[in-house]
Design a protein around this motif. Structure first.
Motif, PDB file in Angstrom:
ATOM      1  N   UNK A   1       5.015  14.289   2.358  1.00 24.05           N
ATOM      2  CA  UNK A   1       5.938  13.495   3.141  1.00 24.05           C
ATOM      3  C   UNK A   1       5.339  12.144   3.475  1.00 24.05           C
ATOM      4  N   UNK A   2       5.709  11.609   4.613  1.00 19.39           N
ATOM      5  CA  UNK A   2       5.184  10.320   5.052  1.00 19.39           C
ATOM      6  C   UNK A   2       3.685  10.429   5.299  1.00 19.39           C
ATOM      7  N   UNK A   3       2.880   9.541   4.710  1.00 20.38           N
ATOM      8  CA  UNK A   3       1.422   9.661   4.845  1.00 20.38           C
ATOM      9  C   UNK A   3       0.864   9.064   6.125  1.00 20.38           C
ATOM     10  N   UNK A   4       1.692   8.422   6.946  1.00 17.54           N
ATOM     11  CA  UNK A   4       1.162   7.661   8.077  1.00 17.54           C
ATOM     12  C   UNK A   4       0.469   8.521   9.126  1.00 17.54           C
ATOM     13  N   UNK A   5       0.797   9.818   9.183  1.00 20.77           N
ATOM     14  CA  UNK A   5       0.127  10.690  10.142  1.00 20.77           C
ATOM     15  C   UNK A   5      -1.194  11.230   9.607  1.00 20.77           C
TER      16      UNK A   5
ATOM     17  N   UNK B   1       0.832  -1.203   0.000  1.00 23.76           N
ATOM     18  CA  UNK B   1       0.000   0.000   0.000  1.00 23.76           C
ATOM     19  C   UNK B   1       0.868   1.255   0.000  1.00 23.76           C
ATOM     20  N   UNK B   2       0.661   2.102  -0.977  1.00 24.36           N
ATOM     21  CA  UNK B   2       1.159   3.472  -0.957  1.00 24.36           C
ATOM     22  C   UNK B   2      -0.037   4.324  -0.553  1.00 24.36           C
ATOM     23  N   UNK B   3      -0.061   4.799   0.676  1.00 22.75           N
ATOM     24  CA  UNK B   3      -1.249   5.469   1.214  1.00 22.75           C
ATOM     25  C   UNK B   3      -1.596   6.745   0.466  1.00 22.75           C
TER      26      UNK B   3
END
Length: 265
Positions: free
Chosen positions: A228-232, A187-189
């Motif tokens: 940037x990082x999508x996790x947030x 998965x690429x969020x």
């Protein structure tokens, strides 16, 4: 959690520690340079303290990589808890080439399991798929590819330079779906999911788009912002409902942060 009716999964401590802290769930193994470690995770020495899920029943799961000061690449271990015998900790054969934790997932198959890593190549939409089937015990390598985004279900959209992160797949997380083909999804969020049936002799990739972050692409007068990082901002889960009248599904959560700047009094 009741010990007479254990759940399928349990979340273990996310912090690494040094020293011995044995209990009924502890198992031992050695690194490839003959250092003794103990699990379940986290364990030492020099454990990289990433949160992992470990199986509470007979199903296996990756526990944690560990690197000693003399090692340039980590070892990987499988921790298995058993109901009728002591738990076990097994070191896997060294994967090659080295992959990041976010690139690898584990598919539980009863008493067996499959580990798979999808690694991007310099060629757009071409990947190296590395698989480890527990009944075979060695890593295998396959080159797999997916069509251009326009041919793979991704919408045609003018992407500003600030959002060029959307032009290539960068795995955020890996989901084990299962089923007859042993499906796993990388998965690429921000962008989409690459599905692969790991149990096929000739696996292929299938691209499924996720809703693009249009609020971030269109803001700043159409210039967008650096992604940037999508996790947030985003999370996804595979919901296995079961039953004849229900269907399994994927659920994506997207958080839009709105802030108002107040002038000092």
């Amino acid at each position: 959690m009741s010990t007479s009716h254990p759940g399928d999964w349990v979340l273990l401590n996310i912090h690494a520690y040094l020293g011995k802290r044995r209990n009924a769930t502890t198992a031992s193994a050695t690194t490839r340079d003959h250092q003794t470690i103990e699990g379940p995770p986290p364990f030492s020495p020099a454990s990289s303290a990433r949160r992992k899920i470990s199986s509470f029943s007979v199903s296996p799961s990756i526990v944690n990589p560990t690197t000693s000061p003399r090692q340039k690449t980590p070892d990987y271990f499988i921790y298995r808890a058993h109901t009728k015998r002591e738990p076990s900790l097994q070191r896997l054969s060294r994967p090659h080439p080295f992959f990041h934790d976010d690139d690898v997932g584990l598919l539980s198959r009863g008493h067996h399991y499959t580990i798979a890593a999808l690694i991007a190549t310099p060629t757009l939409n071409v990947f190296h798929l590395h698989r480890f089937h527990s009944e075979i015990g060695t890593w295998t390598y396959t080159k797999v590819s997916v069509g251009e985004p326009q041919q793979s279900g991704f919408p045609s959209l003018l992407i500003p330079n600030n959002c060029s992160r959307l032009l290539h797949h960068d795995t955020s997380t890996v989901m084990a779906i299962g089923g007859e083909g042993g499906t796993m999804g990388w998965v690429d969020l921000w962008r989409g999911i690459l599905f692969c049936d790991l149990l096929r002799d000739e696996p292929t990739l299938r691209a499924v788009p996720l809703p693009l972050p249009l609020d971030l692409v269109s803001c700043n007068n159409g210039l967008g912002v650096q992604l940037g990082c999508p996790n947030s901002r985003r999370a996804i889960a595979f919901i296995k409902k079961g039953g004849s009248n229900t269907e399994d599904c994927l659920k994506l959560v997207h958080l839009e942060a709105n802030a108002t700047r107040h002038s000092p009094p």
